[in-house]
Design an enzyme around this catalytic site. Structure first.
Site, short mmCIF file in Angstrom:
data_model
loop_
_atom_site.label_atom_id
_atom_site.label_comp_id
_atom_site.label_asym_id
_atom_site.label_seq_id
_atom_site.Cartn_x
_atom_site.Cartn_y
_atom_site.Cartn_z
CG ASN A 126 5.90 0.34 -50.18
OD1 ASN A 126 6.22 1.24 -49.33
ND2 ASN A 126 4.81 -0.22 -50.50
CD1 TRP A 127 12.21 0.04 -47.50
CD2 TRP A 127 13.18 1.62 -46.26
NE1 TRP A 127 13.49 -0.02 -47.64
CE2 TRP A 127 13.86 1.03 -47.10
CE3 TRP A 127 13.33 2.72 -45.36
CZ2 TRP A 127 15.46 1.48 -46.58
CZ3 TRP A 127 14.64 3.08 -45.04
CH2 TRP A 127 15.58 2.65 -45.78
CE LYS A 128 4.23 -2.97 -48.10
NZ LYS A 128 3.22 -3.99 -48.24
CG HIS B 178 0.81 0.30 -51.58
ND1 HIS B 178 0.01 -0.50 -50.94
CD2 HIS B 178 1.70 -0.52 -51.95
CE1 HIS B 178 0.71 -1.57 -50.66
NE2 HIS B 178 1.75 -1.56 -51.42
CD GLU C 285 0.09 -2.43 -47.53
OE1 GLU C 285 0.90 -1.59 -47.35
OE2 GLU C 285 0.71 -3.64 -47.82
CD GLU D 145 2.51 -3.33 -55.04
OE1 GLU D 145 3.63 -3.73 -54.98
OE2 GLU D 145 1.79 -2.82 -54.40
N GLY E 283 2.61 -9.02 -49.00
CA GLY E 283 2.99 -9.60 -47.64
C GLY E 283 2.50 -10.95 -47.41
CB SER F 134 5.42 -12.44 -52.12
OG SER F 134 4.35 -12.18 -51.08
N GLY G 175 8.22 -4.89 -51.06
CA GLY G 175 8.02 -4.35 -49.56
C GLY G 175 8.67 -4.99 -48.46
N GLY G 176 8.49 -6.12 -48.09
CA GLY G 176 9.04 -6.62 -47.03
C GLY G 176 10.55 -7.00 -47.33
P1 PGA Z 1 5.49 -7.20 -50.22
O1 PGA Z 1 5.07 -5.73 -50.46
O2 PGA Z 1 6.74 -7.32 -51.09
O3 PGA Z 1 5.98 -7.29 -48.85
O4 PGA Z 1 4.70 -8.21 -50.63
C1 PGA Z 1 4.82 -5.32 -51.99
C2 PGA Z 1 4.02 -3.93 -51.75
O5 PGA Z 1 3.40 -3.74 -51.01
O6 PGA Z 1 4.52 -2.83 -52.46
#
Ligand code: PGA
Length: 249
Positions: free
Chosen positions: A9-11, A95, A97, A167, A173, A213, A234-235
């Site tokens: 997930n590149w956000k 998600h 966010e 999640e 993050g 994470s 994500g990251g």
């Molecule tokens: P993260 O994000 O790996 O940076 O913690 C995961 C996500 O939000 O899908």
């Protein structure tokens, strides 16, 4: 056996040029990865470029959200047919966010999931508790209510086509990964809900990914849990070498 899904997930990161550069590095690194499905979810503006760059490989491309209507006066939304037209096959829905900052609710998660299914996309539906909810002993109640509101109303045929991502919001993050045991416990709660609603077969078949994470150095222990069917990253999915080592866990 459930085939793992490793999704990035590149956000809100990367331009089209950066997307091409990523794929140039990433493609050869995952050439032999037939043990799992690989999905990259870049911002909308990179979908077409990503699909082009993934051509001829098993790598699939997904969006990070989907409008629930076919078309119409919905400023800022992108519809299922638009995602089909650029070659996306998956979409992240609900998600945390989006839930936290953009007013996503279980009801809109359900509508977006149904739209994804209507237009032939695979929704990756996210659930997970906030830090205060875990600390207050409400994790299970939150997961149950997110399931009830966002997923349980699907028909069995619709449900059979979704992927769920657990999640925990406190792990996203933050570098605070859930331990494999904590993650597996939450997955068991979700799978029990699935069994209750969609039967043993539904529960055995659905893939539940862990996200929060996930890194090259913790993916192996997470994936060692039979309950964990992949990860939403994500990251660590932004760097080709790092995401490739997660895919090749
Ligand atoms: P993260 O994000 O790996 O940076 O913690 C995961 C996500 O939000 O899908």
């Amino acid at each position: 056996m459930r085939k793992p899904v490793m999704a990035g997930n590149w956000k809100m990161y990367k331009t089209p040029a950066e997307t091409i550069a990523f794929f140039e590095k990433f493609r050869p690194l995952v050439e032999k990865a037939s043990h799992c499905e690989i999905v990259i979810c870049p911002p909308f503006t990179n979908l077409a470029v990503a699909v082009g760059a993934a051509q001829g490989t098993p790598i699939r491309v997904g969006a990070q959200n989907i409008g629930w209507a076919r078309e119409g006066a919905f400023t800022g939304e992108i519809s299922g047919p638009m995602l089909n037209a650029v070659g996306a096959t998956h979409v992240i829905v609900g998600h945390s966010e989006r839930r936290q900052y953009f007013g996503e609710t279980d009801a809109t998660v359900l509508k977006r999931t149904q739209a994804a299914l209507e237009f032939g996309l695979t929704p990756i539906v996210c659930v997970g508790e906030m830090k205060e909810e875990r600390e207050g002993g409400r994790t299970e109640a939150v997961l149950v209510s997110q399931f009830e509101g966002g997923i349980a109303p699907l028909t069995a045929a619709q449900f059979a086509r979704i992927v769920i991502a657990y999640e925990p919001v406190w792990a996203i993050g933050t570098g605070l990964t859930a331990t494999p045991e904590i993650a597996a416990d939450a997955h068991r709660v979700i799978r029990a809900q699935v069994r209750e609603k969609f039967g043993r077969e539904g529960g055995d078949a659905v893939r539940i990914l862990y996200g929060g994470s996930v890194k090259p150095d913790n993916v192996k222990s997470l994936m060692a849990q039979p309950e964990i069917d992949g990860s939403l990253v994500g990251g660590a999915s932004l760097d080709a070498a790092s995401f490739a080592s997660i895919v090749n866990f």
